[in-house]
Design a protein around this motif. Sequence first.
Motif, PDB file in Angstrom:
ATOM      1  N   GLN A 195      12.047  -7.582   3.481  1.00 23.27           N
ATOM      2  CA  GLN A 195      12.593  -8.390   2.395  1.00 23.27           C
ATOM      3  C   GLN A 195      13.354  -9.578   3.005  1.00 23.27           C
ATOM      4  OE1 GLN A 195      14.851  -6.182  -0.498  1.00 23.27           O
ATOM      5  NE2 GLN A 195      14.561  -7.771  -2.052  1.00 23.27           N
ATOM      6  N   PRO A 196      12.633 -10.693   3.236  1.00 23.08           N
ATOM      7  CA  PRO A 196      13.265 -11.841   3.883  1.00 23.08           C
ATOM      8  C   PRO A 196      14.319 -12.521   3.031  1.00 23.08           C
ATOM      9  CG  PRO A 196      11.058 -12.404   3.149  1.00 23.08           C
ATOM     10  CD  PRO A 196      11.210 -10.922   2.964  1.00 23.08           C
ATOM     11  N   ASN A 197      14.219 -12.357   1.706  1.00 18.77           N
ATOM     12  CA  ASN A 197      15.221 -12.900   0.799  1.00 18.77           C
ATOM     13  C   ASN A 197      15.187 -12.093  -0.495  1.00 18.77           C
ATOM     14  OD1 ASN A 197      13.151 -14.158  -1.012  1.00 18.77           O
ATOM     15  ND2 ASN A 197      12.827 -15.486   0.769  1.00 18.77           N
ATOM     16  N   GLU A 198      16.019 -12.453  -1.452  1.00 16.61           N
ATOM     17  CA  GLU A 198      16.127 -11.686  -2.687  1.00 16.61           C
ATOM     18  C   GLU A 198      14.899 -11.799  -3.578  1.00 16.61           C
ATOM     19  OE1 GLU A 198      19.683 -12.802  -4.661  1.00 16.61           O
ATOM     20  OE2 GLU A 198      21.018 -11.871  -3.188  1.00 16.61           O
ATOM     21  N   LYS A 199      14.045 -12.775  -3.325  1.00 16.41           N
ATOM     22  CA  LYS A 199      12.893 -13.002  -4.183  1.00 16.41           C
ATOM     23  C   LYS A 199      11.623 -12.292  -3.722  1.00 16.41           C
ATOM     24  CE  LYS A 199      14.318 -17.573  -5.872  1.00 16.41           C
ATOM     25  NZ  LYS A 199      14.349 -17.200  -7.300  1.00 16.41           N
ATOM     26  N   VAL A 200      11.529 -11.965  -2.442  1.00 15.85           N
ATOM     27  CA  VAL A 200      10.276 -11.481  -1.851  1.00 15.85           C
ATOM     28  C   VAL A 200      10.447 -10.078  -1.273  1.00 15.85           C
ATOM     29  CG1 VAL A 200       8.530 -11.891  -0.064  1.00 15.85           C
ATOM     30  CG2 VAL A 200       9.529 -13.830  -1.306  1.00 15.85           C
ATOM     31  N   LEU A 201       9.461  -9.219  -1.530  1.00 15.70           N
ATOM     32  CA  LEU A 201       9.396  -7.891  -0.926  1.00 15.70           C
ATOM     33  C   LEU A 201       7.962  -7.615  -0.507  1.00 15.70           C
ATOM     34  CD1 LEU A 201      10.558  -5.031  -0.284  1.00 15.70           C
ATOM     35  CD2 LEU A 201       9.858  -4.383  -2.607  1.00 15.70           C
ATOM     36  N   LEU A 202       7.777  -7.189   0.745  1.00 15.05           N
ATOM     37  CA  LEU A 202       6.480  -6.761   1.264  1.00 15.05           C
ATOM     38  C   LEU A 202       6.626  -5.314   1.743  1.00 15.05           C
ATOM     39  CD1 LEU A 202       5.584  -9.897   3.428  1.00 15.05           C
ATOM     40  CD2 LEU A 202       4.873  -9.430   1.071  1.00 15.05           C
ATOM     41  N   ALA A 203       5.670  -4.462   1.402  1.00 12.76           N
ATOM     42  CA  ALA A 203       5.765  -3.042   1.753  1.00 12.76           C
ATOM     43  C   ALA A 203       4.417  -2.509   2.204  1.00 12.76           C
ATOM     44  CB  ALA A 203       6.274  -2.230   0.565  1.00 12.76           C
ATOM     45  N   ALA A 204       4.457  -1.572   3.158  1.00 17.33           N
ATOM     46  CA  ALA A 204       3.240  -0.926   3.656  1.00 17.33           C
ATOM     47  C   ALA A 204       3.551   0.530   3.965  1.00 17.33           C
ATOM     48  CB  ALA A 204       2.726  -1.632   4.903  1.00 17.33           C
ATOM     49  N   ASP A 205       2.657   1.423   3.561  1.00 13.97           N
ATOM     50  CA  ASP A 205       2.783   2.860   3.808  1.00 13.97           C
ATOM     51  C   ASP A 205       1.483   3.409   4.379  1.00 13.97           C
ATOM     52  OD1 ASP A 205       5.278   2.787   2.603  1.00 13.97           O
ATOM     53  OD2 ASP A 205       4.896   4.529   1.326  1.00 13.97           O
ATOM     54  N   VAL A 206       1.613   4.493   5.121  1.00 11.80           N
ATOM     55  CA  VAL A 206       0.474   5.349   5.464  1.00 11.80           C
ATOM     56  C   VAL A 206       0.841   6.753   5.011  1.00 11.80           C
ATOM     57  CG1 VAL A 206      -0.964   6.320   7.275  1.00 11.80           C
ATOM     58  CG2 VAL A 206      -0.226   3.931   7.412  1.00 11.80           C
ATOM     59  N   GLU A 207      -0.041   7.379   4.216  1.00 10.88           N
ATOM     60  CA  GLU A 207       0.220   8.712   3.680  1.00 10.88           C
ATOM     61  C   GLU A 207      -0.941   9.633   4.002  1.00 10.88           C
ATOM     62  OE1 GLU A 207       2.017   9.206  -0.315  1.00 10.88           O
ATOM     63  OE2 GLU A 207       0.232  10.408  -0.749  1.00 10.88           O
ATOM     64  N   LYS A 208      -0.612  10.895   4.329  1.00  7.71           N
ATOM     65  CA  LYS A 208      -1.653  11.860   4.706  1.00  7.71           C
ATOM     66  C   LYS A 208      -1.266  13.249   4.219  1.00  7.71           C
ATOM     67  CE  LYS A 208      -5.248  13.412   7.181  1.00  7.71           C
ATOM     68  NZ  LYS A 208      -5.312  14.755   6.550  1.00  7.71           N
ATOM     69  N   ASN A 209      -2.228  13.965   3.621  1.00  7.95           N
ATOM     70  CA  ASN A 209      -2.057  15.397   3.385  1.00  7.95           C
ATOM     71  C   ASN A 209      -3.219  16.145   3.997  1.00  7.95           C
ATOM     72  OD1 ASN A 209      -4.197  16.050   1.361  1.00  7.95           O
ATOM     73  ND2 ASN A 209      -3.036  14.642   0.047  1.00  7.95           N
ATOM     74  N   GLU A 210      -3.099  17.468   4.067  1.00  8.45           N
ATOM     75  CA  GLU A 210      -4.078  18.250   4.820  1.00  8.45           C
ATOM     76  C   GLU A 210      -5.439  18.348   4.150  1.00  8.45           C
ATOM     77  OE1 GLU A 210      -1.495  21.651   3.024  1.00  8.45           O
ATOM     78  OE2 GLU A 210      -1.424  19.461   3.138  1.00  8.45           O
ATOM     79  N   PHE A 211      -5.563  17.874   2.908  1.00 10.69           N
ATOM     80  CA  PHE A 211      -6.819  18.004   2.186  1.00 10.69           C
ATOM     81  C   PHE A 211      -7.575  16.691   2.036  1.00 10.69           C
ATOM     82  CE2 PHE A 211      -4.060  21.310   0.000  1.00 10.69           C
ATOM     83  CZ  PHE A 211      -4.447  22.312   0.874  1.00 10.69           C
ATOM     84  N   SER A 212      -7.040  15.597   2.569  1.00 15.43           N
ATOM     85  CA  SER A 212      -7.711  14.308   2.407  1.00 15.43           C
ATOM     86  C   SER A 212      -7.431  13.418   3.599  1.00 15.43           C
ATOM     87  CB  SER A 212      -7.250  13.611   1.122  1.00 15.43           C
ATOM     88  OG  SER A 212      -5.865  13.302   1.199  1.00 15.43           O
ATOM     89  N   MET A 213      -8.194  12.328   3.699  1.00  9.22           N
ATOM     90  CA  MET A 213      -8.003  11.360   4.764  1.00  9.22           C
ATOM     91  C   MET A 213      -6.730  10.557   4.518  1.00  9.22           C
ATOM     92  SD  MET A 213     -11.924   9.950   5.182  1.00  9.22           S
ATOM     93  CE  MET A 213     -11.419   8.827   6.497  1.00  9.22           C
ATOM     94  N   ALA A 214      -6.223   9.918   5.554  1.00  9.98           N
ATOM     95  CA  ALA A 214      -5.024   9.098   5.436  1.00  9.98           C
ATOM     96  C   ALA A 214      -5.271   7.926   4.496  1.00  9.98           C
ATOM     97  CB  ALA A 214      -4.597   8.589   6.808  1.00  9.98           C
ATOM     98  N   SER A 215      -4.245   7.601   3.714  1.00  7.67           N
ATOM     99  CA  SER A 215      -4.318   6.513   2.749  1.00  7.67           C
ATOM    100  C   SER A 215      -3.406   5.381   3.189  1.00  7.67           C
ATOM    101  CB  SER A 215      -3.903   7.011   1.359  1.00  7.67           C
ATOM    102  OG  SER A 215      -3.794   5.934   0.441  1.00  7.67           O
ATOM    103  N   LEU A 216      -3.939   4.166   3.238  1.00  5.65           N
ATOM    104  CA  LEU A 216      -3.158   2.971   3.521  1.00  5.65           C
ATOM    105  C   LEU A 216      -2.749   2.336   2.202  1.00  5.65           C
ATOM    106  CD1 LEU A 216      -2.043   0.776   5.449  1.00  5.65           C
ATOM    107  CD2 LEU A 216      -4.288  -0.337   5.265  1.00  5.65           C
ATOM    108  N   ARG A 217      -1.468   1.973   2.069  1.00  3.12           N
ATOM    109  CA  ARG A 217      -0.944   1.439   0.821  1.00  3.12           C
ATOM    110  C   ARG A 217      -0.175   0.147   1.116  1.00  3.12           C
ATOM    111  NH1 ARG A 217       0.475   6.871  -2.530  1.00  3.12           N
ATOM    112  NH2 ARG A 217      -1.437   7.940  -1.950  1.00  3.12           N
ATOM    113  N   LEU A 218      -0.479  -0.902   0.359  1.00  2.00           N
ATOM    114  CA  LEU A 218       0.133  -2.202   0.576  1.00  2.00           C
ATOM    115  C   LEU A 218       0.622  -2.766  -0.745  1.00  2.00           C
ATOM    116  CD1 LEU A 218      -2.641  -3.724   2.871  1.00  2.00           C
ATOM    117  CD2 LEU A 218      -0.491  -2.687   3.638  1.00  2.00           C
ATOM    118  N   GLY A 219       1.781  -3.423  -0.720  1.00  2.00           N
ATOM    119  CA  GLY A 219       2.314  -4.017  -1.940  1.00  2.00           C
ATOM    120  C   GLY A 219       3.130  -5.261  -1.648  1.00  2.00           C
ATOM    121  N   ALA A 220       3.180  -6.165  -2.639  1.00  2.00           N
ATOM    122  CA  ALA A 220       3.971  -7.391  -2.521  1.00  2.00           C
ATOM    123  C   ALA A 220       4.608  -7.696  -3.867  1.00  2.00           C
ATOM    124  CB  ALA A 220       3.099  -8.555  -2.071  1.00  2.00           C
TER     125      ALA A 220
END
Length: 282
Positions: A195-220
């Motif tokens: 979050q470079p300033n109060e107006k902008v947010l960038l987010a990224a996740d990697v999530e994994k459970n034992e029953f599925s492949m890893a999921s990449l998640r991106l948001g702005a």
Amino acid sequence: MIVRTCFLVLGLLFGGWIHGQILPEGGGARAAALGQAYTSVTGDIWGGMYYNPASLAGMESATFGADVEQRYGLSELLTARAAAALPWGEERAQAIGIGITSFGFQNYNAYRVSAGYAIEAFKAVTLGARLHYQGLTVTGYGSGGAFVADFGFVAKLGPELSLGGRVHNLNQARIKTNLGEDVLATTLAIGLSYQPNEKVLLAADVEKNEFSMASLRLGAEYELHPSLTARVGTHTQPLGWSGGIRVNTGPLNLDITGRYHERLGFFPQLSLGFNLKEKEDV
């Protein structure tokens, strides 16, 4: 016919009866619009009660919220959530929260009751824990339930960068009904938010459970105006896109999101949040 259709969709959503989730994951239209890249995002009730419990301690005021999500045009697949959180102490370093989720229809109902706690345990490091009671009732097949434990952390790597991690169902809970034994997924996630300033947010996740492949998640997220914010997001496994807006009227926030699933189509989500902010001294 409707019941059969709903059971078919449930199977597609959760990958079968025996391994996976009996409730749609997550909560809150803001998180959905950001592609559910929410492990390191703080200051929002839905993050603390439905993603990373450590983010509860990042809230500035007592908050109440309600969330509704209808999947794939079927009223029988309605998910309703409600949550409340209360921070306290110096710089709001501690917080507690409660939440409830209900999903399904008359012949199939899954629900979850949750309680969470977070504390700034070290400088710039917050820890959180959450306990759910998760239940399932299926007409003709009985009901069952189990306690599910979560743990998470958020670390400030700098004034603009945060790292978050969480584990859901660390106790590997199982729910037994006459349908059989449902092994709930244990999920690990790690994420970064910038979050470079109060107006902008960038987010990224990697999530994994034992029953599925890893999921990449991106948001702005970008604040177009103090009363209007726009968001976009995407995720894999399954592939999906999302977008939404927030209308901020002061203590009341309205979040509206639309999500698209590569096989099952579009569905909407709406959240309301009310912040009990203290008046500033003049």
